[in-house]
Scaffold this active site. Structure first.
Site, PDB file in Angstrom:
ATOM      1  N   HIS A   1       0.847  -1.314   0.066  1.00 33.83           N
ATOM      2  CA  HIS A   1      -0.025  -0.147  -0.077  1.00 33.83           C
ATOM      3  C   HIS A   1       1.043   1.231  -0.071  1.00 33.83           C
ATOM      4  O   HIS A   1       2.132   1.356   0.605  1.00 33.83           O
ATOM      5  CB  HIS A   1      -0.920  -0.073   1.127  1.00 33.83           C
ATOM      6  CG  HIS A   1      -1.934   1.135   1.307  1.00 33.83           C
ATOM      7  ND1 HIS A   1      -1.581   2.353   1.707  1.00 33.83           N
ATOM      8  CD2 HIS A   1      -3.518   1.016   1.237  1.00 33.83           C
ATOM      9  CE1 HIS A   1      -2.713   2.822   1.835  1.00 33.83           C
ATOM     10  NE2 HIS A   1      -3.929   2.330   1.475  1.00 33.83           N
TER      11      HIS A   1
ATOM     12  N   ASP B   1       3.037  -4.674   8.225  1.00 37.02           N
ATOM     13  CA  ASP B   1       1.904  -3.821   8.057  1.00 37.02           C
ATOM     14  C   ASP B   1       0.639  -4.771   8.381  1.00 37.02           C
ATOM     15  O   ASP B   1       0.496  -5.551   6.903  1.00 37.02           O
ATOM     16  CB  ASP B   1       1.738  -2.952   6.727  1.00 37.02           C
ATOM     17  CG  ASP B   1       0.512  -2.505   6.166  1.00 37.02           C
ATOM     18  OD1 ASP B   1      -0.352  -2.651   6.989  1.00 37.02           O
ATOM     19  OD2 ASP B   1       0.553  -1.868   5.154  1.00 37.02           O
TER      20      ASP B   1
ATOM     21  N   GLN C   1      -4.308  -5.316   6.982  1.00 31.48           N
ATOM     22  CA  GLN C   1      -5.553  -6.130   6.275  1.00 31.48           C
ATOM     23  C   GLN C   1      -5.562  -7.592   7.276  1.00 31.48           C
ATOM     24  O   GLN C   1      -6.184  -8.549   6.512  1.00 31.48           O
ATOM     25  CB  GLN C   1      -5.218  -6.540   4.807  1.00 31.48           C
ATOM     26  CG  GLN C   1      -5.475  -5.222   4.144  1.00 31.48           C
ATOM     27  CD  GLN C   1      -6.880  -4.568   4.038  1.00 31.48           C
ATOM     28  OE1 GLN C   1      -7.882  -5.315   4.304  1.00 31.48           O
ATOM     29  NE2 GLN C   1      -7.304  -3.585   3.811  1.00 31.48           N
TER      30      GLN C   1
ATOM     31  N   LYS D   1     -10.574  -1.103  10.592  1.00 34.74           N
ATOM     32  CA  LYS D   1     -10.535  -2.426   9.692  1.00 34.74           C
ATOM     33  C   LYS D   1     -10.801  -3.615  10.529  1.00 34.74           C
ATOM     34  O   LYS D   1     -10.763  -4.644  10.036  1.00 34.74           O
ATOM     35  CB  LYS D   1      -9.012  -2.471   8.807  1.00 34.74           C
ATOM     36  CG  LYS D   1      -9.044  -1.254   7.830  1.00 34.74           C
ATOM     37  CD  LYS D   1      -7.704  -1.544   7.037  1.00 34.74           C
ATOM     38  CE  LYS D   1      -7.371  -0.387   6.074  1.00 34.74           C
ATOM     39  NZ  LYS D   1      -8.232  -0.038   5.038  1.00 34.74           N
TER      40      LYS D   1
ATOM     41  N   CYS E   1      -4.838   2.372  -3.773  1.00 35.18           N
ATOM     42  CA  CYS E   1      -3.570   3.029  -3.055  1.00 35.18           C
ATOM     43  C   CYS E   1      -2.348   1.889  -3.254  1.00 35.18           C
ATOM     44  O   CYS E   1      -1.470   1.935  -2.499  1.00 35.18           O
ATOM     45  CB  CYS E   1      -3.694   3.141  -1.514  1.00 35.18           C
ATOM     46  SG  CYS E   1      -4.852   4.474  -1.401  1.00 35.18           S
TER      47      CYS E   1
HETATM   48  N1  C6P Z   1      -6.313   0.298   2.638  1.00 33.05           N
HETATM   49  C1  C6P Z   1      -8.174  -0.016   1.108  1.00 33.05           C
HETATM   50  O1  C6P Z   1      -9.176   0.153   0.693  1.00 33.05           O
HETATM   51  P1  C6P Z   1      -5.084   3.689   7.189  1.00 33.05           P
HETATM   52  O2  C6P Z   1      -5.641   4.477   6.134  1.00 33.05           O
HETATM   53  O3  C6P Z   1      -3.661   4.319   7.816  1.00 33.05           O
HETATM   54  O4  C6P Z   1      -6.036   3.176   8.138  1.00 33.05           O
HETATM   55  O5  C6P Z   1      -4.507   2.312   6.395  1.00 33.05           O
HETATM   56  C2  C6P Z   1      -3.555   2.326   5.299  1.00 33.05           C
HETATM   57  C3  C6P Z   1      -3.296   0.942   4.862  1.00 33.05           C
HETATM   58  C4  C6P Z   1      -2.115   0.320   4.925  1.00 33.05           C
HETATM   59  N2  C6P Z   1      -1.829  -0.818   4.699  1.00 33.05           N
HETATM   60  C5  C6P Z   1      -2.816  -1.668   3.891  1.00 33.05           C
HETATM   61  C6  C6P Z   1      -2.258  -2.822   3.508  1.00 33.05           C
HETATM   62  C7  C6P Z   1      -4.039  -1.139   3.831  1.00 33.05           C
HETATM   63  O6  C6P Z   1      -4.899  -1.707   3.187  1.00 33.05           O
HETATM   64  C8  C6P Z   1      -4.349   0.196   4.339  1.00 33.05           C
HETATM   65  C9  C6P Z   1      -5.655   0.879   3.959  1.00 33.05           C
HETATM   66  C10 C6P Z   1      -7.737   0.696   2.207  1.00 33.05           C
HETATM   67  O7  C6P Z   1      -7.558  -0.966   0.718  1.00 33.05           O
HETATM   68  C11 C6P Z   1      -7.614   2.173   1.883  1.00 33.05           C
HETATM   69  S1  C6P Z   1      -6.840   2.588   0.562  1.00 33.05           S
END
Ligand code: C6P
Length: 414
Positions: free
Chosen positions: A130, A207, A210, A233, A371
């Protein structure tokens, strides 16, 4: 239906009753919410915890001696203990509250990177990261004269582990990659990569954005150095996340931001910093969100991660088979191990059009590059349509989604 395994232990209809948002019509159709990888919905108990805090306990934490401040502080710190147990951290002080995964990664890249990265060092990420796990490393590499390298993937969307021995060398100082991919669903072989990184003395950041809603997390057994995730999430509130870090590392790292709470003493000539975790929690945090995260953790724990995962795997298998049966639909991300993400492209239909037509039929899916633009470049596509499933989703909803997809394809092919 025949593909469905006989492992469903959860009463999904009862679980659905806990989610008020699911019981609505969108564009005249019952809502089918398949955008769970972006953010999943919140059970009533999480919403109640937010409301309860503002109705009864609202006060700033760590600062007051009055009853409300003590109550708010106790509840906030109670979540820290729950998170410690949830990820099996050694110590409660190793749990830092942040705004989310992005801030957690930025914290490490900025604080650890500024102290420990030097000219000629390398940071290794994967081709399926991401942007939140790419850009912070690009920024710090540029600042420190370090080089960003990328673990390659195969067409299925799996890291090519055979390539790692050449990539992970004594120059590697940090290996940062996701536990599970948001665009593909791939579950990465994190134990293996952590071992390889540690063998050359590199640190590892995973990270977990997910992963936390689907997979068991044991940071102690993994021996991972940093683990980042977001509350929203995993059935919790937005704007709150966690950085787990090993005490030995966090203590050596400078603060990420300056402000209230992260100090011991301040004078105009010198400031001494607070102990971990407070050294990394400058300013008033999202107190209500953190308190409500506790209820999200309770929700997951009470259902049991294994039961959640079994149900979601059934959904994923069912959706995968149904998508494979559609002419012109191609799944992007066919790794052996996946969380419940089905990303796909349909020949001749732009994903944005597909997403809008799906919405007209009450089905919420994500469209675009999610992203992960470098990953889309790898596949030679602009984006995908992504259906991602949570514990409250059902096979019947997948049938609605597939019917909707078939009728949209028919309309476009006329
Ligand atoms: N992915 C998706 O629709 P935040 O925004 O900080 O809570 O998470 C960012 C992020 C970082 N790593 C991974 C693997 C992610 O999936 C995400 C967020 C969302 O897939 C928004 S683009």
């Amino acid at each position: 239906m025949s593909q469905i395994l006989e492992t469903q232990k959860l009463d999904i209809q009862k679980i659905r009753e806990e989610f008020p948002i699911l019981h609505q019509q969108v564009n005249g159709k019952p809502l089918v919410y398949f955008d769970n990888a972006a953010t999943n919905q919140k059970p009533q108990r999480v919403i109640d915890a937010l409301v309860h805090y503002y109705q009864h306990d609202n006060a700033n934490i760590n600062r007051g001696v009055h009853t409300l401040a003590e109550r708010a502080t106790a509840a906030y710190e109670n979540t820290r203990k729950s998170v410690q147990k949830f990820i099996n951290a050694n110590e409660v002080e190793e749990v830092i509250f942040t705004k989310g995964t992005s801030e957690s990664i930025n914290l490490v890249a900025s604080s650890w990177g500024r102290k420990f990265l030097n000219q000629g060092d390398e940071v290794l990420i994967s081709a399926m990261e991401h942007h939140s796990n790419i850009v912070p490393w690009q920024m710090i590499c540029e600042e420190r004269g370090a080089t960003l390298r990328v673990m390659p993937i195969n067409q299925a969307g799996e890291i090519i582990v055979e390539a790692l021995d050449d990539l992970i060398t004594e120059r590697t100082k940090m290996v940062a990659f996701n536990h599970a991919s948001n665009s593909l669903g791939t579950i990465n072989p994190i134990e293996l990569i952590i071992k390889k990184a540690h063998a050359v003395g590199a640190k590892v950041l995973v990270d977990g954005a997910q992963a936390t809603a689907h997979l068991p997390i044991d940071v102690k057994a993994l021996n991972v150095d940093f683990y980042a995730f977001s509350a929203h999430k995993m059935y919790g509130p937005t704007g709150t996340g966690v950085l787990y870090g090993k005490r030995s590392l966090l203590e050596k790292m400078p603060p990420y931001q300056g402000g209230g709470e992260m100090i011991k003493e301040v004078s105009f000539s010198k400031t001494t910093y607070n102990d971990i975790p407070y050294k990394f929690e400058a300013g008033t945090p999202g107190i209500a969100n953190v308190i409500a995260l506790n209820e999200a953790i309770n929700f997951i724990n009470e259902l049991g991660k294994a039961n959640i995962a079994a149900h979601e795997l059934n959904l994923l298998n069912y959706a995968t088979n149904a998508l494979n049966a559609i002419d012109g639909a191609n799944i992007i991300g066919t790794a052996k191990d996946k969380v419940s993400v089905a990303s796909f492209v349909v020949e001749g239909i732009h994903h944005f059009d597909l997403g809008m037509w799906m919405d007209a039929k009450g089905v919420a899916v994500r469209t675009g590059h999610h992203c992960t633009q470098p990953l889309m470049d790898f596949y030679g596509i602009e984006g995908t349509t992504r259906a991602s499933f949570a514990v409250y989703n059902t096979v019947e909803e997948i049938d609605i989604f597939i019917d909707a997809l078939n009728s949209i394809i028919k309309r476009f092919n006329k």
